[in-house]
Scaffold this motif. Sequence first.
Motif, PDB file in Angstrom:
ATOM      1  N   VAL A 265       0.875  -1.168   0.000  1.00 43.74           N
ATOM      2  CA  VAL A 265       0.000   0.000   0.000  1.00 43.74           C
ATOM      3  C   VAL A 265       0.914   1.221   0.000  1.00 43.74           C
ATOM      4  N   PHE A 266       0.826   2.010  -1.071  1.00 45.59           N
ATOM      5  CA  PHE A 266       1.786   3.085  -1.335  1.00 45.59           C
ATOM      6  C   PHE A 266       1.042   4.413  -1.359  1.00 45.59           C
ATOM      7  N   ILE A 267       1.372   5.299  -0.442  1.00 43.67           N
ATOM      8  CA  ILE A 267       0.759   6.623  -0.378  1.00 43.67           C
ATOM      9  C   ILE A 267       1.642   7.625  -1.115  1.00 43.67           C
ATOM     10  N   THR A 268       1.049   8.396  -2.019  1.00 46.14           N
ATOM     11  CA  THR A 268       1.831   9.384  -2.752  1.00 46.14           C
ATOM     12  C   THR A 268       0.935  10.534  -3.212  1.00 46.14           C
ATOM     13  N   HIS A 269       1.551  11.717  -3.395  1.00 42.07           N
ATOM     14  CA  HIS A 269       0.870  12.844  -4.021  1.00 42.07           C
ATOM     15  C   HIS A 269       1.110  12.864  -5.530  1.00 42.07           C
ATOM     16  N   ASP A 270       2.011  12.006  -6.000  1.00 39.27           N
ATOM     17  CA  ASP A 270       2.458  12.026  -7.386  1.00 39.27           C
ATOM     18  C   ASP A 270       1.685  10.981  -8.185  1.00 39.27           C
ATOM     19  N   LEU A 271       0.762  11.425  -9.021  1.00 38.19           N
ATOM     20  CA  LEU A 271      -0.055  10.502  -9.800  1.00 38.19           C
ATOM     21  C   LEU A 271       0.782   9.695 -10.779  1.00 38.19           C
ATOM     22  N   GLU A 272       1.796  10.311 -11.381  1.00 40.17           N
ATOM     23  CA  GLU A 272       2.660   9.576 -12.304  1.00 40.17           C
ATOM     24  C   GLU A 272       3.351   8.421 -11.585  1.00 40.17           C
ATOM     25  N   GLU A 273       3.856   8.693 -10.385  1.00 41.42           N
ATOM     26  CA  GLU A 273       4.511   7.649  -9.602  1.00 41.42           C
ATOM     27  C   GLU A 273       3.539   6.521  -9.301  1.00 41.42           C
ATOM     28  N   ALA A 274       2.322   6.887  -8.916  1.00 44.06           N
ATOM     29  CA  ALA A 274       1.318   5.882  -8.575  1.00 44.06           C
ATOM     30  C   ALA A 274       1.020   4.964  -9.754  1.00 44.06           C
ATOM     31  N   ILE A 275       0.827   5.541 -10.933  1.00 39.96           N
ATOM     32  CA  ILE A 275       0.507   4.736 -12.109  1.00 39.96           C
ATOM     33  C   ILE A 275       1.689   3.859 -12.509  1.00 39.96           C
ATOM     34  N   ALA A 276       2.894   4.429 -12.478  1.00 38.73           N
ATOM     35  CA  ALA A 276       4.082   3.702 -12.919  1.00 38.73           C
ATOM     36  C   ALA A 276       4.354   2.473 -12.057  1.00 38.73           C
ATOM     37  N   LEU A 277       4.016   2.555 -10.765  1.00 37.67           N
ATOM     38  CA  LEU A 277       4.350   1.470  -9.849  1.00 37.67           C
ATOM     39  C   LEU A 277       3.253   0.419  -9.721  1.00 37.67           C
ATOM     40  N   SER A 278       2.003   0.803  -9.886  1.00 34.04           N
ATOM     41  CA  SER A 278       0.906   0.058  -9.274  1.00 34.04           C
ATOM     42  C   SER A 278       0.137  -0.890 -10.180  1.00 34.04           C
ATOM     43  N   ASP A 279      -0.561  -1.821  -9.517  1.00 37.51           N
ATOM     44  CA  ASP A 279      -1.603  -2.619 -10.153  1.00 37.51           C
ATOM     45  C   ASP A 279      -2.938  -1.893 -10.088  1.00 37.51           C
ATOM     46  N   ARG A 280      -3.120  -1.094  -9.033  1.00 43.01           N
ATOM     47  CA  ARG A 280      -4.354  -0.322  -8.840  1.00 43.01           C
ATOM     48  C   ARG A 280      -4.014   1.030  -8.272  1.00 43.01           C
ATOM     49  N   VAL A 281      -4.834   2.015  -8.610  1.00 47.83           N
ATOM     50  CA  VAL A 281      -4.728   3.357  -8.036  1.00 47.83           C
ATOM     51  C   VAL A 281      -6.093   3.721  -7.448  1.00 47.83           C
ATOM     52  N   ILE A 282      -6.091   4.071  -6.175  1.00 50.00           N
ATOM     53  CA  ILE A 282      -7.298   4.494  -5.470  1.00 50.00           C
ATOM     54  C   ILE A 282      -7.280   6.012  -5.362  1.00 50.00           C
ATOM     55  N   VAL A 283      -8.355   6.660  -5.786  1.00 48.80           N
ATOM     56  CA  VAL A 283      -8.493   8.118  -5.685  1.00 48.80           C
ATOM     57  C   VAL A 283      -9.450   8.431  -4.547  1.00 48.80           C
ATOM     58  N   MET A 284      -8.995   9.272  -3.618  1.00 49.65           N
ATOM     59  CA  MET A 284      -9.822   9.661  -2.484  1.00 49.65           C
ATOM     60  C   MET A 284     -10.381  11.061  -2.689  1.00 49.65           C
ATOM     61  N   THR A 285     -11.536  11.300  -2.107  1.00 47.73           N
ATOM     62  CA  THR A 285     -12.149  12.625  -2.188  1.00 47.73           C
ATOM     63  C   THR A 285     -11.468  13.579  -1.224  1.00 47.73           C
ATOM     64  N   ALA A 286     -11.730  14.865  -1.402  1.00 42.92           N
ATOM     65  CA  ALA A 286     -11.228  15.863  -0.462  1.00 42.92           C
ATOM     66  C   ALA A 286     -11.898  15.678   0.892  1.00 42.92           C
ATOM     67  N   GLY A 287     -11.153  15.999   1.954  1.00 44.21           N
ATOM     68  CA  GLY A 287     -11.719  15.944   3.293  1.00 44.21           C
ATOM     69  C   GLY A 287     -12.521  17.204   3.571  1.00 44.21           C
ATOM     70  N   PRO A 288     -13.196  17.269   4.712  1.00 46.07           N
ATOM     71  CA  PRO A 288     -13.293  16.194   5.711  1.00 46.07           C
ATOM     72  C   PRO A 288     -14.247  15.094   5.256  1.00 46.07           C
ATOM     73  N   ALA A 289     -14.291  14.026   6.070  1.00 51.84           N
ATOM     74  CA  ALA A 289     -15.138  12.867   5.762  1.00 51.84           C
ATOM     75  C   ALA A 289     -14.834  12.311   4.373  1.00 51.84           C
ATOM     76  N   ALA A 290     -13.532  12.156   4.091  1.00 50.75           N
ATOM     77  CA  ALA A 290     -13.111  11.649   2.788  1.00 50.75           C
ATOM     78  C   ALA A 290     -13.540  10.203   2.609  1.00 50.75           C
ATOM     79  N   THR A 291     -13.796   9.854   1.370  1.00 48.22           N
ATOM     80  CA  THR A 291     -14.120   8.478   1.027  1.00 48.22           C
ATOM     81  C   THR A 291     -13.440   8.138  -0.299  1.00 48.22           C
ATOM     82  N   ILE A 292     -13.701   6.963  -0.822  1.00 47.63           N
ATOM     83  CA  ILE A 292     -13.077   6.547  -2.082  1.00 47.63           C
ATOM     84  C   ILE A 292     -13.943   7.003  -3.250  1.00 47.63           C
ATOM     85  N   LYS A 293     -13.332   7.743  -4.163  1.00 47.74           N
ATOM     86  CA  LYS A 293     -14.037   8.243  -5.344  1.00 47.74           C
ATOM     87  C   LYS A 293     -13.840   7.329  -6.546  1.00 47.74           C
ATOM     88  N   GLY A 294     -12.628   6.839  -6.733  1.00 44.81           N
ATOM     89  CA  GLY A 294     -12.337   6.022  -7.907  1.00 44.81           C
ATOM     90  C   GLY A 294     -11.391   4.892  -7.578  1.00 44.81           C
TER      91      GLY A 294
END
Length: 284
Positions: free
Chosen positions: A208-237
């Motif tokens: 489970v890899f936390i990053t602000h860099d979308l390019e890094e996330a895509i380059a490394l991952s099998d899946r990318v989870i996008v979270m909504t803005a806080g407060p009460a953040a949830t999973i958007k994509g």
Amino acid sequence: MDLVKKGPIRYEPQKDDQPIMIEMAGVTKEFVKPSGEVHTVLQNINLQIAKGEFCSIVGPTGCGKSTTLGLIAGFEQPTSGIVKIQGETLRGINKHAACVFQTDNTFPWKTVIDNVSLGLRLRGVSKSEAYDEARVWIERVGLKGFEKHYPHQLSGGMRKRVALAQCLIIQPQILLMDESFSALDVHTRSLMENELLTIWEQTSASVVFITHDLEEAIALSDRVIVMTAGPAATIKGDYRIDLPRPRNVSEIRFDPDFMKLHEQIWNDLRDEVMISYEQIYKSQ
């Protein structure tokens, strides 16, 4: 080929039918501010991560990415909902996980080999056996010959290699990484990303890899989870990254399929980033 497969949020194992390693079911996390006000960081998070899967989480600042990682690590307990590891409800520290943070977690008064072998020593392994295993991992992360060096004698990238070896020597089933490479220069960061992928491909660890860099996330991952803005953040994509492996993170970024992925996921992420900026502006 449909490179991006978005949703549903509740993930099911793919054709390889790997078992679920991490599950968050209806997880909400609240904190009480000094004023007594209740602040909801996360709300109704439903997420499953399979064994051996590399999953990155992206989202605007303050959306609860690190809190999510802390819940999986067992550093925090959910206010409601449950976190399960291999089907068992997590209570206390997650003994199956190891963490690599943004800051160095090496002990400055210990040599490289002492830092790397520490996890085994704490588990009762003899010094000689722990040293033997540490030498193997030191070589695997490209630091052979630096066994007797101290952290202050190493570059930032080399210290990150020590941190990786520290975690991986205990052969964790889950590797949790929180902005682990963000402080590195761009060239060292690229080297460390490739190093991480090489080591991960030789293990069965779920990442489970936390990053602000979308390019890094895509380059490394099998899946990318996008979270909504806080407060009460949830999973958007929830996006599956169907790019071929093995990957070179520097080269894959120029692939047309990578660019298509980036555009599609950024469309989701951009809106949440703008909401976050508006919230910060209004609070000033």
